[in-house]
Motif scaffolding. Structure first.
Motif, short mmCIF file in Angstrom:
data_model
loop_
_atom_site.label_atom_id
_atom_site.label_comp_id
_atom_site.label_asym_id
_atom_site.label_seq_id
_atom_site.Cartn_x
_atom_site.Cartn_y
_atom_site.Cartn_z
N LEU A 3 0.44 -1.33 -0.15
CA LEU A 3 0.23 0.00 0.46
C LEU A 3 1.29 1.81 0.57
O LEU A 3 0.85 2.70 -0.59
CB LEU A 3 -1.04 0.31 1.28
CG LEU A 3 -1.94 -0.67 1.09
CD1 LEU A 3 -2.48 -1.24 2.67
CD2 LEU A 3 -3.10 -0.59 0.27
N ARG A 4 2.16 1.33 0.45
CA ARG A 4 2.55 2.50 0.91
C ARG A 4 3.58 2.84 -0.20
O ARG A 4 3.21 3.64 -1.14
CB ARG A 4 3.82 1.97 1.84
CG ARG A 4 3.07 2.31 3.28
CD ARG A 4 4.21 2.25 4.27
NE ARG A 4 3.98 1.87 5.90
CZ ARG A 4 4.06 1.45 6.65
NH1 ARG A 4 4.38 -0.31 6.17
NH2 ARG A 4 2.87 0.79 7.84
N GLN A 5 3.81 0.90 -1.36
CA GLN A 5 4.61 1.64 -2.04
C GLN A 5 3.42 2.22 -3.69
O GLN A 5 3.96 3.21 -4.28
CB GLN A 5 5.37 0.63 -2.42
CG GLN A 5 6.01 0.17 -3.91
CD GLN A 5 6.82 -0.92 -3.82
OE1 GLN A 5 6.67 -1.51 -4.34
NE2 GLN A 5 7.42 -0.75 -5.29
N GLU A 6 2.48 1.52 -3.42
CA GLU A 6 1.65 2.08 -4.90
C GLU A 6 0.81 3.40 -4.40
O GLU A 6 0.54 4.27 -5.30
CB GLU A 6 0.47 1.22 -3.94
CG GLU A 6 -0.92 1.90 -5.98
CD GLU A 6 -1.42 0.29 -6.94
OE1 GLU A 6 -1.12 -0.53 -6.68
OE2 GLU A 6 -2.02 0.46 -7.50
N PHE A 7 1.00 3.27 -2.85
CA PHE A 7 -0.20 4.82 -2.60
C PHE A 7 0.61 5.65 -1.53
O PHE A 7 0.69 5.91 -0.85
CB PHE A 7 -1.34 4.92 -2.25
CG PHE A 7 -2.68 3.85 -2.94
CD1 PHE A 7 -2.65 4.78 -4.44
CD2 PHE A 7 -2.56 3.03 -2.35
CE1 PHE A 7 -3.69 4.10 -4.97
CE2 PHE A 7 -3.71 2.00 -3.24
CZ PHE A 7 -3.95 2.60 -4.70
N PRO A 8 1.94 6.30 -2.20
CA PRO A 8 2.57 6.56 -0.73
C PRO A 8 2.49 8.50 -0.41
O PRO A 8 3.25 8.58 0.59
CB PRO A 8 4.53 7.50 -2.37
CG PRO A 8 3.59 7.32 -3.51
CD PRO A 8 2.34 6.48 -3.42
N GLY A 9 1.24 9.33 -0.68
CA GLY A 9 0.69 10.25 -0.25
C GLY A 9 -0.39 9.83 0.55
O GLY A 9 -0.89 10.78 1.65
N LEU A 10 -0.88 8.46 0.75
CA LEU A 10 -1.77 8.16 0.99
C LEU A 10 -1.56 7.18 2.93
O LEU A 10 -0.54 6.42 2.86
CB LEU A 10 -2.66 6.78 1.40
CG LEU A 10 -3.83 6.29 2.07
CD1 LEU A 10 -5.22 7.44 1.63
CD2 LEU A 10 -4.71 5.06 0.67
N GLY A 11 -1.98 7.94 4.23
CA GLY A 11 -1.86 7.26 5.60
C GLY A 11 -2.32 6.16 5.33
O GLY A 11 -3.45 5.19 5.87
N LEU A 12 -1.76 5.06 6.47
CA LEU A 12 -2.18 4.18 6.90
C LEU A 12 -3.24 3.87 8.74
O LEU A 12 -2.51 4.80 9.20
CB LEU A 12 -1.85 2.50 6.98
CG LEU A 12 -1.38 2.38 5.43
CD1 LEU A 12 -0.46 0.72 5.64
CD2 LEU A 12 -2.42 2.08 4.53
#
Ligand SMILES: Cc1cc2nc3c(=O)[nH]c(=O)nc-3n(C[C@H](O)[C@H](O)[C@H](O)COP(=O)(O)OP(=O)(O)OC[C@H]3O[C@@H](n4cnc5c(N)ncnc54)[C@H](O)[C@@H]3O)c2cc1C
Length: 433
Positions: free
Chosen positions: A130-139
């Motif tokens: 997820l971090r790789q595909e959506f770098p601007g999105l926090g989990l």
């Protein structure tokens, strides 16, 4: 003035407009009654509020269970046809991401098996993916971590106003008559006589009565409060606040945000106002010409039940969310989009309904099957509304029920609290919103 019809559909929102399309296409002489969207919520009557008065609803085929997966997939498969036939665009295929607590793994496995059976492709992603595909999105920091379920195709968001417009255009093209009016009362000539639906038009206040053999009530979440049900019926349907924050996004920040999928987070922790279940829609242009990103709570304790007509009216008229709701939504925005620098933030208030089964009510209220209801979207009825409307039309017409679940499952329960043991809607498991 009086008119006649085979069927009157009460409510020209998401379920009613779809049902009217299918009814009129089957040859039934159909009148659909519903007021236009109000200009000023503060001055509106309860019957004028609709859950579709907005620019975006999450559209997805992955369902929490077999029912929602089926109605959502069947509807989504028809979106492009509805757009082509009506000439009204409403669907943005930007993908849909569910961030699910890892502790729900067993349920997640079941959901994925069901969606695979239904031919829905879902990518299961680790936090690193997820971090790789959506770098601007926090989990969200859920206990045990999160995993992502990403639908890249046939998922994203739909514009509910445009979908309703498209369905009404198709209903009218098939012969349905649209009465821009509010139903103010319904009565019947004896136990087997025709129904009389008294209406008042929105513009002039003129009254029109429509006489029909059959009624379909599709008047939404406030059906117990808006004169849309004939006496003495009252459904076991609860109403909850649906608070939103809208973040205005500057043009220069749009490119970084517009490629986001829709996001829902599912936190099963019974942690009161610290629960992290929420949903987020990427920025969209609203009727005022500005771009807003929208966030709301999924079903969770920050949502509040509205028990009386007065409470509902005040919630709508004031358009002010509670401080706890505001704190939760601000916090979740910071978690999911840590770099966001909004131009402004505003609040919006709507409502959602819940049935004890968590399924819509689709069934007859009377013995001779002339009074049918289609209500209870349970907070996520928009994306499956075409199929829900089709099923409702099937019932009105007495046609074959063709869902993998028995029709009994959707039988409307009258009398609030009649269902054995009222569920606690504000405790887990909440489901996918
Ligand atoms: C903020 C918010 C976010 C949501 N997000 C999602 C999402 O992401 N995805 C999703 O799938 N769903 C979502 N939903 C749920 C979805 O919008 C509803 O489930 C859906 O609109 C239900 O359709 P309905 O036809 O039952 O009600 P509505 O669409 O509300 O239509 C009911 C209609 O009945 C009319 N009516 C009422 N009383 C009368 C009367 N007396 N006479 C005539 N007409 C009457 C009303 O004016 C209204 O037009 C959301 C809802 C809200 C509020």
């Amino acid at each position: 003035m009086a008119r006649n019809a085979d069927v009157v559909v009460v409510g020209a929102g998401m379920f009613g407009s779809a049902a009217a399309k299918y009814l009129s296409r089957s040859g039934a002489d159909t009148v659909i009654v519903g007021p236009p969207e109000p200009d000023r919520p503060a001055a509106a009557r309860l019957s004028e509020f609709g859950a579709y008065h907005d620019e975006s609803r999450i559209a997805r085929c992955l369902g929490w269970d077999r029912f929602w997966g089926t109605v959502d997939s069947r509807s989504t498969a028809r979106y492009r046809d509805i757009e082509a036939e009506s000439g009204v665009g409403f669907f943005q295929e930007c993908g849909a991401l569910a961030l699910i607590a890892a502790s729900l793994r067993e349920h997640t496995d079941t959901m994925l098996r069901t969606s695979e059976d239904d031919g829905v492709t879902v990518d299961r992603m680790t936090a690193a993916d997820l971090r790789q595909e959506f770098p601007g999105l926090g989990l969200p920091p859920m206990n045990g971590g999160v995993e992502g379920l990403l639908e890249r195709k046939s998922a994203g968001h739909l514009n509910p106003r445009h979908l309703v417009r498209a369905q009404l255009a198709l209903a009218q093209a098939a012969g349905a008559r649209l009465l821009r009016a509010t139903v103010t009362g319904i009565h019947r000539d004896g136990p087997a006589g025709p129904w009389h639906v008294r209406t008042q038009t929105a513009t002039t206040g003129a009254t029109v009565t429509v006489r029909a053999d059959k009624l379909l009530i599709a008047a939404g979440s406030l059906v117990n409060h808006n004169n849309a049900l004939p006496r003495p019926y009252r459904l076991d349907l609860q109403t909850f606040t649906e608070p939103n924050l809208l973040y205005e996004v500057a043009d220069r920040h749009l490119p970084a945000l517009q490629d986001l999928p829709t996001v829902v987070t599912i936190d099963p922790e019974d942690s009161g106002d610290a629960n992290l279940s929420a949903y987020l829609l990427p920025p969209l242009r609203y009727p005022d010409g500005r771009w807003y990103l929208r966030i709301g709570p999924a079903m969770q304790p920050a949502v509040r039940e509205l028990r009386t007509t007065d409470e509902i009216h005040t919630w709508y008229a004031r358009q002010r969310i509670t401080p706890q709701q505001s704190a939760l939504l601000s916090r979740m925005t910071k978690v999911l989009l840590p770099g966001l620098e909004p131009v402004s933030v505003r609040e919006a208030c709507c409502v959602v309904d819940k049935t004890p089964t968590r399924y819509p009510y689709l069934g007859h209220l009377d013995k001779d099957k002339s009074l049918t209801v289609a209500v209870g979207g349970n907070g996520h009825g928009a994306r499956g509304s075409d199929e829900i409307g089709r099923l409702a039309a099937t019932l009105v017409l007495g046609d074959r029920w063709d869902l993998p679940l028995s029709q009994e499952t959707f039988a409307p329960a009258h009398e609030p609290g009649a269902a054995a043991g009222r569920p606690d809607y504000l405790r887990p498991p909440y489901g996918l919103c």
